[in-house]
Design a protein around this motif. Sequence first.
Motif, PDB file in Angstrom:
ATOM      1  N   GLN A  78      41.710  46.753  58.737  1.00  0.00           N
ATOM      2  CA  GLN A  78      40.506  47.431  57.680  1.00  0.00           C
ATOM      3  C   GLN A  78      39.387  47.155  58.406  1.00  0.00           C
ATOM      4  OE1 GLN A  78      41.983  44.320  54.328  1.00  0.00           O
ATOM      5  NE2 GLN A  78      39.653  44.261  54.307  1.00  0.00           N
ATOM      6  N   LYS A  92      35.523  49.305  48.705  1.00  0.00           N
ATOM      7  CA  LYS A  92      37.087  48.392  48.589  1.00  0.00           C
ATOM      8  C   LYS A  92      36.976  46.993  48.861  1.00  0.00           C
ATOM      9  CE  LYS A  92      41.479  48.210  48.452  1.00  0.00           C
ATOM     10  NZ  LYS A  92      42.209  48.459  47.326  1.00  0.00           N
ATOM     11  N   TRP A 128      43.775  56.343  54.675  1.00  0.00           N
ATOM     12  CA  TRP A 128      42.071  56.685  54.076  1.00  0.00           C
ATOM     13  C   TRP A 128      41.724  57.833  54.378  1.00  0.00           C
ATOM     14  CZ3 TRP A 128      39.256  53.382  51.340  1.00  0.00           C
ATOM     15  CH2 TRP A 128      39.797  51.947  51.065  1.00  0.00           C
ATOM     16  N   LEU A 149      39.430  55.961  46.092  1.00  0.00           N
ATOM     17  CA  LEU A 149      40.446  55.010  45.810  1.00  0.00           C
ATOM     18  C   LEU A 149      41.360  55.249  44.996  1.00  0.00           C
ATOM     19  CD1 LEU A 149      37.395  52.313  45.666  1.00  0.00           C
ATOM     20  CD2 LEU A 149      38.984  52.677  47.465  1.00  0.00           C
TER      21      LEU A 149
END
Length: 389
Positions: free
Chosen positions: A332, A98, A75, A116
Motif C-alpha cells: 500500500q 483509505k 485499486w 472505496l
Amino acid sequence: MDAAEFSLNAPGQVIPIATQGASTVAFLPDPLPPEIPVNRHLLRAVETARAALAEFVGESRLVEDISLVTNPLQWMEAVATNRIEGTHTEMSDVLLQKAAGPSSDPTRVSSNLEVLRSLEALEAGASWISEGRPLSLAMIREMQSLLLRDARGGETLRGRFRSSQAYIGNRAQGPASARYVPPPYEHIEAAMDNFIRYVSGEPTYSVLVDCAIQHYQFEAVHPFEDGNGRVGRLLIPLHLLAQGAIERPNLYLSAYFVEHEDEYFDLLKGVSTRGLWEEWIVLFLEAIRVTAGRSRQRVRRLLELGDIYRLRVREATRSQVALAAIDLIVRQPVVTTSQVKDHAKSSYPAAKTAMESLANLGIVNRLDSRMYRQQAWVAGQLIDEIYDV
C-alpha cells in the motif's frame, strides 16, 4: 431512442413505451445464449487473448505474496470503473483517504467513497467465489448494495432490481432523446434468471467469449436503478474466476475501456441495434490481451522497485523497522506512522524514525496536511508507475 436505429439483426425486441409523458421505445435483449457465427478472425482473437491471459496467470503463480499482484490492480479497477461513470478521482487522493481518513473537503470525500465502495464490492464478490459459492443473483444484489452504501437516497435502491423505467442519456432531454432505453422493469426478473443460468453454467463458446456476452447482456438489461455499469464491469473478473480462467480476481478491464470509451459504448449499443456481436467480442478480447500484458509489466515493475528500495535501505541503515516499512509500502503506497508501527511491531518513535529515513532516501514523501486526520507518507513513484490509471 428511435426504433429506426434497430435493424433486422437486432438480438431482441423493440418495445413501444410511454414514460415521463413521452412516447419512445425500449429494448429487451433475447435470452442467452445468442447464435454467433465463429470464424477465423474470432478464433484468432480468442487464442491471442487466451495466450496473454495464460502468461499473466503463470507469472502470477510465481509471486509468493499474491497481494502484490491483486492490490494495485484492484485499486486501478476501482478508480477506472468510476471514471467511466463520470466520477474523476486521483489515485493518490483515494489511497490517502483509505490510509489517513477522510479529508476536510466534502466533495473529495464523496468521490473517494464511491471508489472505496467499488473496492469493497469487488472484495465481497471475490470472497463469495473463493468460498466455493457460485455466481448468483444474491451476490450481484449484495455487490450493488455495497456500491450504494453512501449514495444519497441509495437506501431505497440498494440490493433491489428497479421498479420503474430507466434510460441512459441526458436527464434534461428526457427518455425520447436517450442514448439507450433498457427493457421495462416487468421483464427484469425473467431476464436476470436467464442471465444467471448462463454465467453459472458450462461455457457455450469459450469462457472468454461467454464473458464478453454476459457483460453485454447485463448492461443491456440494466437491472438496477443505479450502479449497473460498475457492477457489470466488476462481474468480469468474478465470472472468469468462477469459470477457472484466472486463479485470483486480478484481471480488470476498466482501464482499457477508459482509453477506448467511445468504442466501448458504441459497440455495446451496436450489439443491441445491429447485432454487432463479432465486433464487440473482438474488442473485449483485445481488452483482455492488452490488460493481461500490462498487468504482467506492472507486477514485474512492482517487484523490481521493492528490491531497489530494500537495497537502498540496507546500504544506508541497519534499521529492521525501515525494511519492514518497505514490505508494507509495496503493498500500500500510502501509509501512516501508526500503520508502520503496527506492521513492524515497533514503537511509534522507531516507526517515525524509519519513515524519516525512507524520506531521506527519496522513497517516500511526508504529507504535512491538515486536510487528513493522520500524518501520511506517500510513495509517489509506486503510485505513478504501478497504481495510476
